[in-house]
Design a protein around this motif. Structure first.
Motif, mmCIF file in Angstrom:
data_model
loop_
_atom_site.group_PDB
_atom_site.id
_atom_site.type_symbol
_atom_site.label_atom_id
_atom_site.label_comp_id
_atom_site.label_asym_id
_atom_site.label_seq_id
_atom_site.Cartn_x
_atom_site.Cartn_y
_atom_site.Cartn_z
ATOM 1 N N CYS A 100 0.809 -1.218 0.000
ATOM 2 C CA CYS A 100 0.000 0.000 0.000
ATOM 3 C C CYS A 100 0.844 1.270 0.000
ATOM 4 O O CYS A 100 2.066 1.243 0.134
ATOM 5 C CB CYS A 100 -0.933 -0.004 1.206
ATOM 6 S SG CYS A 100 -0.042 0.085 2.784
ATOM 7 N N SER A 351 -6.469 5.453 3.386
ATOM 8 C CA SER A 351 -7.713 4.791 3.060
ATOM 9 C C SER A 351 -8.700 5.043 4.208
ATOM 10 O O SER A 351 -8.345 4.834 5.361
ATOM 11 C CB SER A 351 -7.476 3.283 2.914
ATOM 12 O OG SER A 351 -8.641 2.587 2.649
ATOM 13 N N HIS A 376 -12.983 7.263 -1.445
ATOM 14 C CA HIS A 376 -12.836 5.814 -1.395
ATOM 15 C C HIS A 376 -13.759 5.312 -0.292
ATOM 16 O O HIS A 376 -13.666 5.752 0.855
ATOM 17 C CB HIS A 376 -11.385 5.444 -1.110
ATOM 18 C CG HIS A 376 -11.112 3.977 -1.220
ATOM 19 N ND1 HIS A 376 -11.335 3.270 -2.377
ATOM 20 C CD2 HIS A 376 -10.640 3.076 -0.311
ATOM 21 C CE1 HIS A 376 -11.004 2.006 -2.188
ATOM 22 N NE2 HIS A 376 -10.594 1.863 -0.945
ATOM 23 N N PRO A 378 -14.767 1.797 1.050
ATOM 24 C CA PRO A 378 -14.655 0.330 1.037
ATOM 25 C C PRO A 378 -15.914 -0.343 1.556
ATOM 26 O O PRO A 378 -16.309 -0.150 2.706
ATOM 27 C CB PRO A 378 -13.471 0.071 1.974
ATOM 28 C CG PRO A 378 -12.714 1.355 2.039
ATOM 29 C CD PRO A 378 -13.749 2.425 1.904
ATOM 30 N N GLN A 380 -16.550 -3.946 0.925
ATOM 31 C CA GLN A 380 -16.105 -5.319 1.214
ATOM 32 C C GLN A 380 -17.135 -6.369 0.833
ATOM 33 O O GLN A 380 -16.782 -7.438 0.358
ATOM 34 C CB GLN A 380 -15.691 -5.483 2.685
ATOM 35 C CG GLN A 380 -14.676 -4.474 3.176
ATOM 36 C CD GLN A 380 -13.372 -4.465 2.401
ATOM 37 O OE1 GLN A 380 -13.136 -5.254 1.507
ATOM 38 N NE2 GLN A 380 -12.488 -3.536 2.744
ATOM 39 N N SER A 416 -14.855 5.101 -5.260
ATOM 40 C CA SER A 416 -14.095 3.863 -5.453
ATOM 41 C C SER A 416 -14.353 2.976 -4.247
ATOM 42 O O SER A 416 -14.887 3.424 -3.227
ATOM 43 C CB SER A 416 -12.597 4.160 -5.603
ATOM 44 O OG SER A 416 -12.104 4.856 -4.467
ATOM 45 N N SER A 417 -13.969 1.698 -4.353
ATOM 46 C CA SER A 417 -14.298 0.780 -3.268
ATOM 47 C C SER A 417 -13.380 -0.434 -3.261
ATOM 48 O O SER A 417 -12.620 -0.667 -4.211
ATOM 49 C CB SER A 417 -15.752 0.320 -3.385
ATOM 50 O OG SER A 417 -16.179 -0.337 -2.205
ATOM 51 N N ASP A 418 -13.449 -1.191 -2.146
ATOM 52 C CA ASP A 418 -12.773 -2.482 -1.996
ATOM 53 C C ASP A 418 -13.834 -3.561 -1.826
ATOM 54 O O ASP A 418 -14.852 -3.346 -1.146
ATOM 55 C CB ASP A 418 -11.881 -2.513 -0.749
ATOM 56 C CG ASP A 418 -10.752 -1.496 -0.791
ATOM 57 O OD1 ASP A 418 -10.428 -1.028 -1.890
ATOM 58 O OD2 ASP A 418 -10.222 -1.178 0.281
ATOM 59 N N GLY A 446 -11.979 0.307 -8.584
ATOM 60 C CA GLY A 446 -12.208 -0.734 -7.583
ATOM 61 C C GLY A 446 -10.974 -1.559 -7.322
ATOM 62 O O GLY A 446 -10.096 -1.694 -8.182
ATOM 63 N N PHE A 447 -10.899 -2.109 -6.115
ATOM 64 C CA PHE A 447 -9.816 -3.009 -5.707
ATOM 65 C C PHE A 447 -10.487 -4.271 -5.177
ATOM 66 O O PHE A 447 -11.087 -4.260 -4.102
ATOM 67 C CB PHE A 447 -8.939 -2.351 -4.646
ATOM 68 C CG PHE A 447 -8.383 -1.021 -5.080
ATOM 69 C CD1 PHE A 447 -7.192 -0.952 -5.776
ATOM 70 C CD2 PHE A 447 -9.073 0.167 -4.818
ATOM 71 C CE1 PHE A 447 -6.681 0.276 -6.206
ATOM 72 C CE2 PHE A 447 -8.574 1.387 -5.226
ATOM 73 C CZ PHE A 447 -7.372 1.440 -5.928
ATOM 74 N N LEU A 448 -10.378 -5.351 -5.926
ATOM 75 C CA LEU A 448 -11.126 -6.572 -5.623
ATOM 76 C C LEU A 448 -10.162 -7.737 -5.443
ATOM 77 O O LEU A 448 -9.219 -7.898 -6.235
ATOM 78 C CB LEU A 448 -12.129 -6.877 -6.741
ATOM 79 C CG LEU A 448 -13.247 -5.843 -6.945
ATOM 80 C CD1 LEU A 448 -12.803 -4.733 -7.884
ATOM 81 C CD2 LEU A 448 -14.496 -6.499 -7.517
#
Length: 571
Positions: A100, A351, A376, A378, A380, A416-418, A446-448
């Motif tokens: 990160c 974050s 951002h 998140p 989940q 944006s999201s996780d 996105g971060f998946l």
């Protein structure tokens, strides 16, 4: 080892005072009581201690005439060692950073500490005397990458033993704390281990390693923020930089290793942050990203005037597993002050946790031109059952209410999201709920990831990692596919608009194009052409990295925009 200041604490130490024994009166036949005898003996003993040898007399190599006082700055000194021993003597250090943005910032902090000790930094591995890997433990794949890299470096180290000074290999960051025993014992791959709160100790650790010993310091701190260490920024071409504002996390989400590798939350004093941001502004940096594991839970209680009885405000419908905290300057206060340092400097943060977006933060983002309209958020998972198992502190409904509130206050916001696929107990229906959430919100970034069980976490102790690997992968691919569909839809809506872009440099794919990012953190590609300096004027000039330009968007994909620069701009 601690510095003397840390060893003794911050209070002022004074030598024991010699208390003179009380003298009996001259009255005849007066007897000394047992209590008086004991007092006299005690006073005599204290007198002997005061006049006896001091701490310095027992320290090898330390001048007896040297007197340590509390007012001396020993933050970077080890008084029990001759000072020249922990100096770098121009040895070259090579850093590799994984994971990160916090690790990027940690690299800058570690380098700042070593630079002061006389080390040099090299960008070429074959020149390095010391190789330091700044590591991540958030997923198993990240750790496996480090293990593979260590084997490569060890082979290189063995070859160098024949003709060069032995190369030292060090592991910094989360993996050092989590896997101390394995790293030191498994195939003897590592010379130095330093956890996220032990970077001040690096010069001593490297000095001990030079003696042929493996050495480590992975102790976590309740106070360390490196507030007095000014990072040596190595941001891309010097136009953007990361500024750490807090460390650690108290949320204890059941899947997350961060509280165990980075410790409890503690916030850097606002004065220290503002000093660094001002320094970056003076250097011409155009964009600053405020960093933290839970950046918007920032709470500075370092000064008495910051203390108050107000409790931390959470987003409506959100809760924590810990008691609500009181007092201190909050994230909205810090964001306000940072944004005023330089109106031409963009401010981002990451974050965050969705629970820490009270309305005052959202209104401030909407009001300030230089605070990016990108959040951002998140999620989940989109399933209440999974969110509860994750201990996230909110429901799907509360999350969607927050998204609605954000879009009302900041109409042009980018989100944006996780997301984690295949968490413990996730059913096919839970997975479908996650897909529907992605469609309903409409993110552009996105971060998946597929779930990876980590030791020490709540999930490791209490839950079953019962979703098969192939099912996790299939669900992840479906999430990515839906995410890209929605991102394309969101980005396509920008076609025809004019976006303010901070130019980062040439595009990686073509030297004929430039690349930059919008306020919403979308990548924009546009031709390298001269552009009008001012509106309604014919004079043009080339575009340089670090400048703002207005770009008209002509096309879009799920990951980037393409357009043409039309005018120079400002935030």
């Amino acid at each position: 080892m601690r510095t003397l200041k840390a060893l003794f604490g911050s209070q002022h130490w004074a030598p024991l005072m010699c208390i003179q024994p009380r003298h009996c009166s001259k009255l005849p036949n007066t007897k000394t009581t047992p209590i008086e005898k004991r007092t006299a003996v005690s006073d005599s003993f204290k007198s002997q201690i005061t006049s006896g040898p001091s701490f310095q007399d027992f320290v090898k190599g330390l001048s007896v005439n040297r007197t340590f006082t509390v007012d001396e700055d020993h933050s970077d000194k080890h008084g029990y060692l001759p000072e020249h021993l922990d100096m770098g003597n121009s040895r070259k250090v090579y850093f590799e950073t994984y994971g990160c943005q916090m690790n990027v910032n940690d690299t800058e902090i570690a380098w700042s500490i070593l630079k002061k000790k006389g080390y040099q930094r090299t960008a070429h591995l074959n020149e390095a005397d010391v190789v330091l890997l700044v590591t991540c433990s958030i997923r198993e794949k990240a750790e496996q990458t480090i293990w593979n890299r260590l084997r490569q470096l060890t082979a290189m180290k063995k070859k160098r033993l024949k003709s060069h000074t032995p190369m030292k290999i060090g592991i910094l960051g989360c993996m050092a704390e989590r896997l101390k025993t394995e790293l030191l014992e498994r195939e003897k791959l590592v010379d130095v281990l330093a956890g996220p709160d032990a970077y001040r100790d690096l010069p001593r650790l490297l000095m001990v390693a030079d003696g042929g010993q493996q050495v480590s310091n992975v102790l976590l701190s309740l106070e360390e923020t490196y507030a007095d260490v000014m990072p040596v920024h190595h941001a891309s071409q010097g136009h953007s930089a990361f500024v750490s504002i807090m460390r650690g996390c108290d949320n204890m989400c059941s899947y997350c290793i961060v509280p165990f590798t980075r410790g409890r939350e503690r916030s850097r004093p606002v004065s220290s942050i503002l000093e660094e941001v001002q320094m970056l502004s003076d250097q011409g940096v155009k964009e600053v990203t405020l960093l933290g594991q839970n950046v918007n839970s920032y709470r500075d209680t370092s000064e008495e005037q910051f203390s108050c009885s107000d409790r931390t405000k959470l987003s409506r419908g959100f809760k924590t597993i810990y008691q609500t905290k009181q007092g201190g300057l909050r994230f909205s206060d810090l964001l306000d002050k940072v944004s005023l340092v330089d109106p031409d400097m963009r401010i981002r943060f990451t974050s965050p946790h969705p629970k820490d977006f009270p309305d005052e933060v959202l209104h401030l983002i909407a009001e300030r031109n230089n605070i990016c309209k990108q959040i951002h958020l998140p999620a989940q998972s989109g399933s209440n059952q999974v969110l509860e198992a994750m201990r996230r502190g909110y429901t799907r409904e509360a999350y969607l209410d927050l998204v609605k509130n954000i879009k009302q206050i900041i109409p042009d916001v980018s989100l944006s999201s996780d997301f984690i696929s295949g968490f413990c107990g996730e059913t096919e229906d839970d997975h479908q709920q996650t897909l529907s959430l992605i469609r309903e919100v409409g993110y552009n970034v996105g971060f998946l990831f597929a779930y990876s069980m980590r030791k020490k976490t709540h999930a490791f102790h209490r839950l079953q990692d019962d979703v098969a690997a192939e099912v996790k992968q299939r669900r992840l691919e479906e999430c990515i596919s839906v995410f890209r569909e929605e991102a394309l839809r969101v980005n396509a809506a920008l076609i025809g608009s004019t976006q303010l872009v901070l130019v980062e440099g040439e595009s990686k794919r073509s030297a004929e194009d430039l690349c930059g990012r919008t306020d919403g953190n979308m990548k924009v590609i546009f031709p390298k052409e001269d552009v009008a300096v001012r509106a309604a004027e014919s004079s043009t000039a080339p575009i340089s990295a670090g400048e703002y330009v207005l770009v008209k968007v002509l096309s879009a994909s799920s990951q980037s925009l393409k357009g043409r620069a039309v005018l120079r701009g400002t935030p």
